[in-house]
Design a protein around this motif. Structure first.
Motif, mmCIF file in Angstrom:
data_model
loop_
_atom_site.group_PDB
_atom_site.id
_atom_site.type_symbol
_atom_site.label_atom_id
_atom_site.label_comp_id
_atom_site.label_asym_id
_atom_site.label_seq_id
_atom_site.Cartn_x
_atom_site.Cartn_y
_atom_site.Cartn_z
ATOM 1 N N PRO A 28 0.918 -1.256 -0.027
ATOM 2 C CA PRO A 28 0.066 0.022 -0.163
ATOM 3 C C PRO A 28 0.856 1.274 0.006
ATOM 4 C CG PRO A 28 -0.075 -0.935 2.042
ATOM 5 C CD PRO A 28 0.485 -2.215 1.106
ATOM 6 N N VAL A 29 2.155 1.044 0.449
ATOM 7 C CA VAL A 29 2.515 2.489 0.570
ATOM 8 C C VAL A 29 3.726 2.627 -0.624
ATOM 9 C CG1 VAL A 29 2.899 2.346 3.099
ATOM 10 C CG2 VAL A 29 4.801 1.487 1.802
ATOM 11 N N TYR A 30 3.740 1.912 -1.545
ATOM 12 C CA TYR A 30 4.370 2.256 -2.950
ATOM 13 C C TYR A 30 3.521 2.381 -4.128
ATOM 14 C CZ TYR A 30 8.590 1.025 -0.321
ATOM 15 O OH TYR A 30 9.444 0.979 0.561
ATOM 16 N N THR A 31 3.917 3.325 -5.037
ATOM 17 C CA THR A 31 2.983 3.247 -6.271
ATOM 18 C C THR A 31 3.164 2.075 -7.056
ATOM 19 O OG1 THR A 31 4.685 4.304 -7.531
ATOM 20 C CG2 THR A 31 3.640 5.870 -6.257
ATOM 21 N N ILE A 32 2.014 1.889 -8.119
ATOM 22 C CA ILE A 32 1.938 0.822 -8.762
ATOM 23 C C ILE A 32 3.353 0.750 -9.692
ATOM 24 C CG2 ILE A 32 0.988 -0.198 -10.731
ATOM 25 C CD1 ILE A 32 -0.755 -0.308 -8.284
ATOM 26 N N GLY A 33 3.907 1.947 -10.250
ATOM 27 C CA GLY A 33 4.963 1.811 -10.925
ATOM 28 C C GLY A 33 6.002 1.530 -10.528
ATOM 29 N N MET B 25 11.035 1.455 -15.459
ATOM 30 C CA MET B 25 9.902 2.193 -15.474
ATOM 31 C C MET B 25 9.024 2.125 -16.718
ATOM 32 S SD MET B 25 8.239 3.539 -13.022
ATOM 33 C CE MET B 25 8.405 4.294 -11.296
ATOM 34 N N ALA B 26 10.076 2.313 -17.748
ATOM 35 C CA ALA B 26 9.429 2.071 -19.166
ATOM 36 C C ALA B 26 8.586 0.508 -19.338
ATOM 37 C CB ALA B 26 10.486 2.238 -20.353
ATOM 38 N N ARG B 27 9.442 -0.432 -18.779
ATOM 39 C CA ARG B 27 8.885 -1.698 -18.609
ATOM 40 C C ARG B 27 7.408 -1.857 -18.011
ATOM 41 N NH1 ARG B 27 7.970 -6.178 -20.646
ATOM 42 N NH2 ARG B 27 8.185 -8.153 -19.287
ATOM 43 N N ALA B 28 7.439 -1.086 -16.936
ATOM 44 C CA ALA B 28 5.979 -0.979 -16.032
ATOM 45 C C ALA B 28 5.167 -0.362 -16.821
ATOM 46 C CB ALA B 28 6.583 -0.213 -14.876
ATOM 47 N N TYR C 276 -1.435 5.222 -6.242
ATOM 48 C CA TYR C 276 -1.259 4.035 -5.025
ATOM 49 C C TYR C 276 -2.275 3.005 -5.192
ATOM 50 C CZ TYR C 276 2.315 6.950 -3.112
ATOM 51 O OH TYR C 276 3.509 7.745 -2.657
ATOM 52 N N PRO C 277 -2.195 1.952 -4.641
ATOM 53 C CA PRO C 277 -3.282 0.773 -4.807
ATOM 54 C C PRO C 277 -4.546 1.079 -4.379
ATOM 55 C CG PRO C 277 -1.164 -0.313 -3.801
ATOM 56 C CD PRO C 277 -0.676 1.283 -3.936
ATOM 57 N N HIS C 278 -4.708 1.970 -3.336
ATOM 58 C CA HIS C 278 -6.107 2.310 -2.855
ATOM 59 C C HIS C 278 -6.722 3.302 -3.845
ATOM 60 C CE1 HIS C 278 -3.763 5.542 -0.828
ATOM 61 N NE2 HIS C 278 -4.956 6.350 -1.175
#
Ligand SMILES: Nc1ncnc2c1ncn2[C@@H]1O[C@H](COP(=O)(O)OP(=O)(O)OP(=O)(O)O)[C@@H](O)[C@H]1O
Ligand SMILES: Nc1ncnc2c1ncn2[C@@H]1O[C@H](COP(=O)(O)OP(=O)(O)OP(=O)(O)O)[C@@H](O)[C@H]1O
Ligand SMILES: [Mg+2]
Ligand SMILES: [Mg+2]
Lengths: 361, 337
Positions: B110-115, B134-137, B156-158
């Motif tokens: 929950p504390v990190y962004t999806i990327g 990041m490009a791959r993400a 963020y996931p939420h």
């Protein structure tokens, strides 16, 4: 409940009397609204709101099962909690069997609870983990003034009734039961006050198919035996078709279609209902779906689209859909039994697929 | 199977998993064997508590080591799962085998962004720069059809809806091009319109990547939509296995037949659904014979003496049952079309 059917059983609380007569709807909801505030910023002020239930009106007839379907987050559980008065409504009114609820002369909340009970979606967490299930069931009758031993006898009878032998299960705690068994306990608990109507919020969704079938059969039996009225909320379109007499379809806090189950399933008039029904999966690999009937996710309920809320995903959207909110009304002047909130179904709406406006003489 | 048959991607032989505690030993998996070919989707269906999740988690060695006894043989690609060191197993997780869970919030931090989460996984397994990761993400979010992927990389996931979260988790699981994807009821929490989108997308990606997939579900409609092969589990054993059409349309085991007839599907209202009576056995004390026998309307005395051997019900279609013929006679005719 009549005494013959009771036999030698422990006397339950009497089922509340039918006050309004057969033709009086069990429940009339008018203009129900509930917005949840979203707070933020430095002062934790109200910065936005989720329009979870936004002007919802409908009736539930005596003895019927009303199915409620719609996307996740469209407000089904919020609506159920408003009916139960577990949540305060921002606007709207409720009439239960002819009596307004929560007004001076009307039905008190205590009386409402005697008539109307609910089985919750998150039933895993809705039983008190520190109480043996027998006591969880006996709790409400005790609160309503029943003597302890008597309440316990009723709890044990209800356990038997939902297929759990009281001598094995009565003393168990929730964590000692499987999901299906817990759901039966929840149903027994909802029946403990001998209510006239039950709201079942995803009551079978967490169960696997063989247990789901057992619980659905049980609901059918209990309905006949106790003369119950159901409001049945579910994601499973097959189950809703099986159990319902009428169906209400919701989208983003509003009712978009309402009518008899066979009509809705055979001739859906709202494009959302049609797409939803096309998403039903069949148990036959030859019937695979290759293209999704509906793309995208539902829009954000904090900032719903103007006009028709479905227009951003609707293949037939036109300018009128953006400008005007479609009213929930009988389609093409047909019978009032089948209601739909779509410009295409309303003559003279200005949508190119709508019939021309009727000529008034 | 001829001599020319290609080597399976996954080979599981006589897997047994039990959980030991002071009070009891729970035999969750009791001799499971199956194979998955590269590019094949195997669906595991079965009663709640029948060992589906435990089987999947065994392939990743995710059980608490102290309390779990695992026996048998598991091979995925060139990796002998039970023989790997913990370090080697860590490399296998994510790079060779990855898993999509029922509840995406358990897999997403929950504390990190999806990327950040996808990029971090890519760097851990494949190295390279942060910018490349990041490009791959971004590429992955595009692949799983997340709308406005640039913006969602920073979310963020939420902040995502259930369907988007599920897609983000699939993107994360695919980030290192695994050869085997384990999916545990990945669409159960989604509603019908979003579920079908995710299923179609998964099937397309799986074909594109030539990935093997093991997919757990208790929704037979989902199995029909996505599976090549179906394995049916009951009390820690696979009791029927075959092509999706064979198992769902021509079931050979009484439990599978019961599961099919208890599935609500256009039954007439007011008619009872044909439910399987009784409840599943206690895994702390399994009876010696067929575990389904006490609930089975086809049971005969030998069923309770010993566990029935696997019998062929057709080409590449097998069931552990002494009464296959009787079951076959009871399958509704329309299902045989
Ligand atoms: N206590 C709350 N505070 C803020 N928002 C809420 C609250 N309860 C519900 N919501 C929001 O209100 C909307 C309606 O939620 P609700 O639970 O009624 O949906 P639902 O139709 O029951 O969905 P599901 O099918 O997933 O159960 C959602 O957007 C939800 O996030
Ligand atoms: N860590 C554990 N310790 C003890 N028992 C466990 C553990 N994990 C699983 N079990 C037990 O093993 C059995 C099989 O569980 P599993 O999670 O594989 O079921 P499942 O088939 O995935 O069911 P569901 O459909 O409900 O997810 C269950 O009886 C469960 O209670
Ligand atoms: Mg809900
Ligand atoms: Mg599981």
């Amino acid at each position: 409940m009549n005494t013959e059917a009771q036999g030698a059983a422990a006397p339950m609380l009497d089922q509340p009397a039918d006050r309004g007569g057969r033709a009086q709807p069990m429940l009339i909801a008018q203009g129900l609204k509930r917005y949840f505030p979203i707070r933020g910023g430095l002062l934790n002020r109200r910065v936005a709101e989720v329009k979870a239930v936004d002007d919802v009106s409908f009736t539930v007839l005596k003895g019927e099962t009303l199915g409620v379907v719609g996307e996740s987050g469209c407000g089904k559980s919020t609506l159920a909690r408003l009916l139960m008065h577990l949540l305060v409504m921002d606007a709207g009114s409720l009439i239960f069997d002819g009596d307004p609820v929560g007004t001076e002369q009307g039905l008190s909340l205590r009386d409402l609870r005697r008539n109307l009970q609910m089985v919750f979606q998150d039933s895993y967490s809705s039983l008190n983990p520190r109480l043996p299930i027998e006591e969880s069931i006996a709790y409400s009758p005790r609160v309503h003034g029943m003597e302890r031993g008597q309440a316990k006898r009723i709890a044990r009878e209800l356990l038997q009734r939902v297929g759990l032998r009281p001598e094995y299960f009565g003393g168990r705690y929730p964590h000692e039961l499987s999901g299906g068994q817990k759901q039966r306990v929840n149903i027994a608990r909802a029946l403990a006050l001998n209510p006239r109507m039950l709201i079942l919020d995803e009551a079978v969704s967490a169960l696997d198919k063989s247990v789901e079938a057992q619980v659905l059969n049980l609901l059918g039996e209990l309905k006949r035996e106790f003369n119950l009225t159901y409001m049945f909320i579910s994601h499973d379109l097959h189950v809703v078709q099986y159990i319902s007499d009428r169906v209400m379809v919701m989208y983003l806090g509003q009712v978009v279609e309402f009518g008899p189950v066979d009509t809705i399933y055979a001739q859906p008039r709202h494009p959302y209902t049609a797409a939803l029904l096309e998403c039903r999966l069949v148990v036959d690999p030859a019937g695979r779906i290759d293209t999704p009937p509906l793309v995208g996710d539902p829009p954000n309920p904090i900032n719903p689209p103007s006009g028709c809320r479905f227009r951003t995903r609707c293949p037939h959207a036109e300018t009128v859909c953006e400008r005007t909110v479609p009213a929930l009304g009988a389609w093409n002047g047909n019978t009032a039994a089948h209601l739909v909130a779509c410009h295409m179904a309303h003559p003279g709406s200005g949508h190119s697929r709508a019939a021309p406006a009727p000529v008034v003489h | 199977m001829g001599a020319m048959a290609p080597r399976p991607l996954v080979e599981v032989r006589d897997l047994q998993v039990s959980f030991v505690s002071r009070e009891a030993t729970v035999s969750a998996v009791n001799g499971v064997s199956f194979t998955v070919m590269p590019g094949e989707v195997l669906c595991i269906i079965g009663e709640s508590g029948s060992g589906k999740t435990v089987t999947m988690r065994s392939l990743l060695r995710l059980h608490p080591p102290r309390r779990t006894v695992i026996r048998g043989h598991m091979r995925v690609g060139d990796h002998d799962i039970l023989a790997l060191s913990e370090r080697a197993m860590n490399q296998v997780r994510g790079a060779v085998i990855s898993m999509v869970f029922q509840e995406p919030m358990t897999a997403l931090d929950p504390v990190y962004t999806i990327g950040d989460q996808i990029a971090e996984t890519v760097i851990r397994h494949e190295g390279g720069s942060r910018r490349a990761a990041m490009a791959r993400a971004l590429e992955l979010l595009n692949l799983v059809k997340v709308p406005s992927p640039e913006r969602r990389l920073r979310a963020y996931p939420h902040e995502l809806s259930g369907g988007l979260r599920q897609r983000a988790m699939i993107a994360l699981a695919l980030s290192c091009r695994p050869s085997l994807l384990l999916a545990d009821e990945p669409t159960t929490a989604l509603d019908a319109t979003v579920q079908i989108q995710v299923l179609i997308m998964l099937r397309r990606l799986q074909e594109e990547f030539g990935m093997g997939v093991i997919f757990v579900t208790h929704d037979l409609g989902v199995a029909a939509q996505i599976a090549d092969k179906v394995a049916v589990m009951y009390a820690g054993r696979i009791i029927e296995y075959g092509s999706v059409a064979d198992v769902l349309l021509r079931p050979a085991h009484p439990y599978t037949l019961g599961l099919l007839s208890s599935t609500v599907h256009g039954q007439t209202r007011d008619a009872e659904i044909e439910a399987i009576p009784g409840s599943p056995p206690d895994l702390r004390a399994l009876p010696p014979g067929c575990s389904f026998a006490p609930r089975c309307r086809f049971a005969v005395p030998p069923c309770t003496a010993a566990f029935p051997p696997t019998a062929l019900a057709g080409l590449d279609h097998a069931a552990s049952c002494l009464q296959i013929e009787a079951v076959r006679g009871a399958v509704p005719a329309h299902a045989d079309a």
